[in-house]
Design a protein around this motif. Structure first.
Motif, mmCIF file in Angstrom:
data_model
loop_
_atom_site.group_PDB
_atom_site.id
_atom_site.type_symbol
_atom_site.label_atom_id
_atom_site.label_comp_id
_atom_site.label_asym_id
_atom_site.label_seq_id
_atom_site.Cartn_x
_atom_site.Cartn_y
_atom_site.Cartn_z
ATOM 1 N N ALA A 44 12.472 11.690 -7.701
ATOM 2 C CA ALA A 44 11.909 11.003 -8.872
ATOM 3 C C ALA A 44 12.978 10.696 -9.921
ATOM 4 O O ALA A 44 12.787 9.811 -10.759
ATOM 5 C CB ALA A 44 10.804 11.851 -9.492
ATOM 6 N N HIS A 45 14.108 11.426 -9.863
ATOM 7 C CA HIS A 45 15.182 11.209 -10.842
ATOM 8 C C HIS A 45 16.460 10.715 -10.159
ATOM 9 O O HIS A 45 17.549 10.862 -10.697
ATOM 10 C CB HIS A 45 15.477 12.520 -11.585
ATOM 11 N N ARG A 46 16.321 10.143 -8.972
ATOM 12 C CA ARG A 46 17.473 9.814 -8.131
ATOM 13 C C ARG A 46 18.458 8.840 -8.780
ATOM 14 O O ARG A 46 19.634 8.808 -8.414
ATOM 15 C CB ARG A 46 16.994 9.249 -6.791
ATOM 16 N N ARG A 47 17.988 8.032 -9.724
ATOM 17 C CA ARG A 47 18.870 7.036 -10.340
ATOM 18 C C ARG A 47 19.784 7.642 -11.403
ATOM 19 O O ARG A 47 20.700 6.973 -11.875
ATOM 20 C CB ARG A 47 18.039 5.898 -10.940
ATOM 21 N N ASN A 48 19.519 8.875 -11.764
ATOM 22 C CA ASN A 48 20.337 9.548 -12.779
ATOM 23 C C ASN A 48 21.215 10.588 -12.079
ATOM 24 O O ASN A 48 20.848 11.752 -11.936
ATOM 25 C CB ASN A 48 19.439 10.210 -13.826
ATOM 26 N N GLY A 49 22.394 10.134 -11.622
ATOM 27 C CA GLY A 49 23.269 11.007 -10.849
ATOM 28 C C GLY A 49 23.712 12.243 -11.608
ATOM 29 O O GLY A 49 23.835 13.330 -11.037
ATOM 30 N N THR A 50 23.922 12.108 -12.907
ATOM 31 C CA THR A 50 24.346 13.252 -13.724
ATOM 32 C C THR A 50 23.263 14.316 -13.759
ATOM 33 O O THR A 50 23.542 15.519 -13.631
ATOM 34 C CB THR A 50 24.674 12.792 -15.150
ATOM 35 N N GLU A 51 22.009 13.880 -13.915
ATOM 36 C CA GLU A 51 20.897 14.832 -13.958
ATOM 37 C C GLU A 51 20.704 15.517 -12.611
ATOM 38 O O GLU A 51 20.437 16.725 -12.552
ATOM 39 C CB GLU A 51 19.608 14.117 -14.372
ATOM 40 N N VAL A 52 20.851 14.758 -11.518
ATOM 41 C CA VAL A 52 20.713 15.339 -10.178
ATOM 42 C C VAL A 52 21.781 16.408 -9.959
ATOM 43 O O VAL A 52 21.501 17.501 -9.451
ATOM 44 C CB VAL A 52 20.799 14.253 -9.093
ATOM 45 N N LYS A 53 23.012 16.106 -10.356
ATOM 46 C CA LYS A 53 24.103 17.075 -10.180
ATOM 47 C C LYS A 53 23.860 18.322 -11.010
ATOM 48 O O LYS A 53 24.084 19.449 -10.550
ATOM 49 C CB LYS A 53 25.429 16.430 -10.566
ATOM 50 N N ARG A 54 23.380 18.146 -12.247
ATOM 51 C CA ARG A 54 23.090 19.291 -13.104
ATOM 52 C C ARG A 54 21.979 20.144 -12.504
ATOM 53 O O ARG A 54 22.056 21.381 -12.513
ATOM 54 C CB ARG A 54 22.707 18.810 -14.500
ATOM 55 N N SER A 55 20.941 19.488 -11.980
ATOM 56 C CA SER A 55 19.837 20.226 -11.357
ATOM 57 C C SER A 55 20.330 21.003 -10.141
ATOM 58 O O SER A 55 19.930 22.159 -9.927
ATOM 59 C CB SER A 55 18.729 19.253 -10.938
ATOM 60 N N LEU A 56 21.207 20.390 -9.356
ATOM 61 C CA LEU A 56 21.734 21.054 -8.164
ATOM 62 C C LEU A 56 22.538 22.288 -8.555
ATOM 63 O O LEU A 56 22.386 23.365 -7.941
ATOM 64 C CB LEU A 56 22.601 20.071 -7.373
ATOM 65 N N ASN A 57 23.360 22.165 -9.569
ATOM 66 C CA ASN A 57 24.140 23.319 -10.030
ATOM 67 C C ASN A 57 23.228 24.426 -10.563
ATOM 68 O O ASN A 57 23.494 25.616 -10.348
ATOM 69 C CB ASN A 57 25.131 22.884 -11.110
ATOM 70 N N ASP A 58 22.158 24.043 -11.250
ATOM 71 C CA ASP A 58 21.203 25.031 -11.762
ATOM 72 C C ASP A 58 20.542 25.790 -10.614
ATOM 73 O O ASP A 58 20.354 27.022 -10.695
ATOM 74 C CB ASP A 58 20.128 24.352 -12.609
ATOM 75 N N VAL A 59 20.169 25.064 -9.561
ATOM 76 C CA VAL A 59 19.521 25.707 -8.406
ATOM 77 C C VAL A 59 20.498 26.651 -7.710
ATOM 78 O O VAL A 59 20.137 27.783 -7.346
ATOM 79 C CB VAL A 59 18.989 24.640 -7.418
ATOM 80 N N TYR A 60 21.730 26.226 -7.539
ATOM 81 C CA TYR A 60 22.721 27.093 -6.899
ATOM 82 C C TYR A 60 22.990 28.342 -7.738
ATOM 83 O O TYR A 60 23.229 29.424 -7.191
ATOM 84 C CB TYR A 60 24.024 26.333 -6.674
ATOM 85 N N ALA A 61 22.935 28.199 -9.064
ATOM 86 C CA ALA A 61 23.136 29.363 -9.928
ATOM 87 C C ALA A 61 21.971 30.341 -9.797
ATOM 88 O O ALA A 61 22.159 31.563 -9.838
ATOM 89 C CB ALA A 61 23.277 28.912 -11.380
ATOM 90 N N ARG A 62 20.766 29.813 -9.622
ATOM 91 C CA ARG A 62 19.577 30.666 -9.491
ATOM 92 C C ARG A 62 19.473 31.263 -8.091
ATOM 93 O O ARG A 62 18.960 32.386 -7.915
ATOM 94 C CB ARG A 62 18.322 29.847 -9.811
ATOM 95 N N PHE A 63 19.930 30.513 -7.081
ATOM 96 C CA PHE A 63 19.848 30.961 -5.682
ATOM 97 C C PHE A 63 21.251 30.941 -5.064
ATOM 98 O O PHE A 63 21.592 29.998 -4.332
ATOM 99 C CB PHE A 63 18.923 30.048 -4.877
ATOM 100 N N PRO A 64 22.081 31.942 -5.337
ATOM 101 C CA PRO A 64 23.453 31.947 -4.809
ATOM 102 C C PRO A 64 23.519 31.825 -3.286
ATOM 103 O O PRO A 64 24.472 31.249 -2.744
ATOM 104 C CB PRO A 64 24.010 33.300 -5.281
ATOM 105 N N ARG A 65 22.506 32.354 -2.598
ATOM 106 C CA ARG A 65 22.532 32.270 -1.130
ATOM 107 C C ARG A 65 22.429 30.828 -0.653
ATOM 108 O O ARG A 65 22.968 30.468 0.384
ATOM 109 C CB ARG A 65 21.397 33.113 -0.537
ATOM 110 N N LEU A 66 21.711 29.988 -1.402
ATOM 111 C CA LEU A 66 21.642 28.579 -1.032
ATOM 112 C C LEU A 66 22.991 27.905 -1.235
ATOM 113 O O LEU A 66 23.380 27.020 -0.459
ATOM 114 C CB LEU A 66 20.565 27.860 -1.849
ATOM 115 N N ALA A 67 23.717 28.317 -2.274
ATOM 116 C CA ALA A 67 25.064 27.771 -2.494
ATOM 117 C C ALA A 67 25.979 28.141 -1.331
ATOM 118 O O ALA A 67 26.763 27.310 -0.851
ATOM 119 C CB ALA A 67 25.635 28.285 -3.811
ATOM 120 N N GLU A 68 25.850 29.384 -0.852
ATOM 121 C CA GLU A 68 26.672 29.835 0.275
ATOM 122 C C GLU A 68 26.346 29.075 1.561
ATOM 123 O O GLU A 68 27.216 28.877 2.405
ATOM 124 C CB GLU A 68 26.458 31.331 0.509
ATOM 125 N N ARG A 69 25.099 28.642 1.682
ATOM 126 C CA ARG A 69 24.640 28.014 2.924
ATOM 127 C C ARG A 69 24.397 26.510 2.753
ATOM 128 O O ARG A 69 23.654 25.908 3.506
ATOM 129 C CB ARG A 69 23.351 28.704 3.403
#
Length: 239
Positions: free
Chosen positions: A105-130
């Motif tokens: 739903a926010h695919r056109r905002n690359g900056t927001e997508v990247k920020r969301s991805l970093n937030d998820v990896y910070a909350r779920f370190p195992r997902l960042a590893e995998r």
């Protein structure tokens, strides 16, 4: 404070069989509300109707807006997100790609997508590893984390969780519920359907007991957890 979600006299039928009958439910912003009950009580049907996946009768208002006039995509754009019981991940795709799809739903905002991805990896370190691993190679607990992470990529205001503990070992269940409880701090409201009544009531602020499609009991979660009727039916044999 105005309600975030208000459901009144909701009816959902499969053909001539009514699975949900006259359900009323209210959620305030920032709350975790749980719906517990036996198999076949209509819990998943209730969530699917709220998400717009099933036709229903009655009224549903989200942040004061009539949901019956909004399709699934429009609900997602307004911050509605469902994590289904079967998680429905893309097994042949890497973890990172599954997460990015959650930000559709926010695919056109690359900056927001990247920020969301970093937030998820910070909350779920195992997902960042995998992040480069295919989703179908993850453990059950990791797949549930991925399903939650993908939902968070949409920046939800209201998260609908359907049986997040299903099929998980007790230690992983505790971790998943710890994560669910921590989401309250981010301002996300959660409507939680769960068969593990004890864990659900320990996590939630308010609870509803659904039996044969109707609400049989409701109240603050800590009061329901000490209600003799709830204890004898749903908590007596649980550890």
């Amino acid at each position: 404070m105005s309600s975030l979600l208000e459901i009144k006299d909701l009816h959902v039928a499969y053909g001539k069989v009514e699975a949900v009958r006259g359900v009323n439910l209210v959620m305030e912003p920032g709350q975790i509300v749980t719906v517990i009950g036996p198999n076949g009580a209509g819990k998943t049907t209730l969530l699917a109707a709220a998400a717009g996946l099933l036709r229903s009768r009655g009224s549903m208002a989200y942040d004061g807006v009539d949901l019956q006039n909004l399709d699934v995509e429009e609900r997602v754009k307004r911050g509605f997100c469902l994590v289904p019981e079967k998680r429905e991940l893309f097994g042949d795709m890497p973890v990172a790609d599954n997460l990015i799809l959650g930000a559709y739903a926010h695919r056109r905002n690359g900056t927001e997508v990247k920020r969301s991805l970093n937030d998820v990896y910070a909350r779920f370190p195992r997902l960042a590893e995998r992040r480069t691993q295919k989703a179908n190679t993850l453990s059950g607990g990791e797949r549930q984390m991925l399903a939650l992470g993908r939902a968070l990529m949409s920046r939800p205001r209201l998260l609908l969780l359907d049986e997040p503990s299903l099929g998980l070992a007790p230690l992983i269940v505790r971790e998943i519920f710890r994560i669910v409880a921590s989401l309250r701090e981010t301002g996300v409201s959660i409507l939680l359907v769960e068969q593990n009544a004890r864990a659900a009531l320990e996590t939630a602020d308010y609870g509803y007991v659904l039996e044969t499609g109707e609400v049989s009991h409701q109240g603050p979660a800590d009061e329901l957890a000490h209600d003799p009727r709830v204890i004898s039916t749903y908590l007596g044999g649980q550890n």
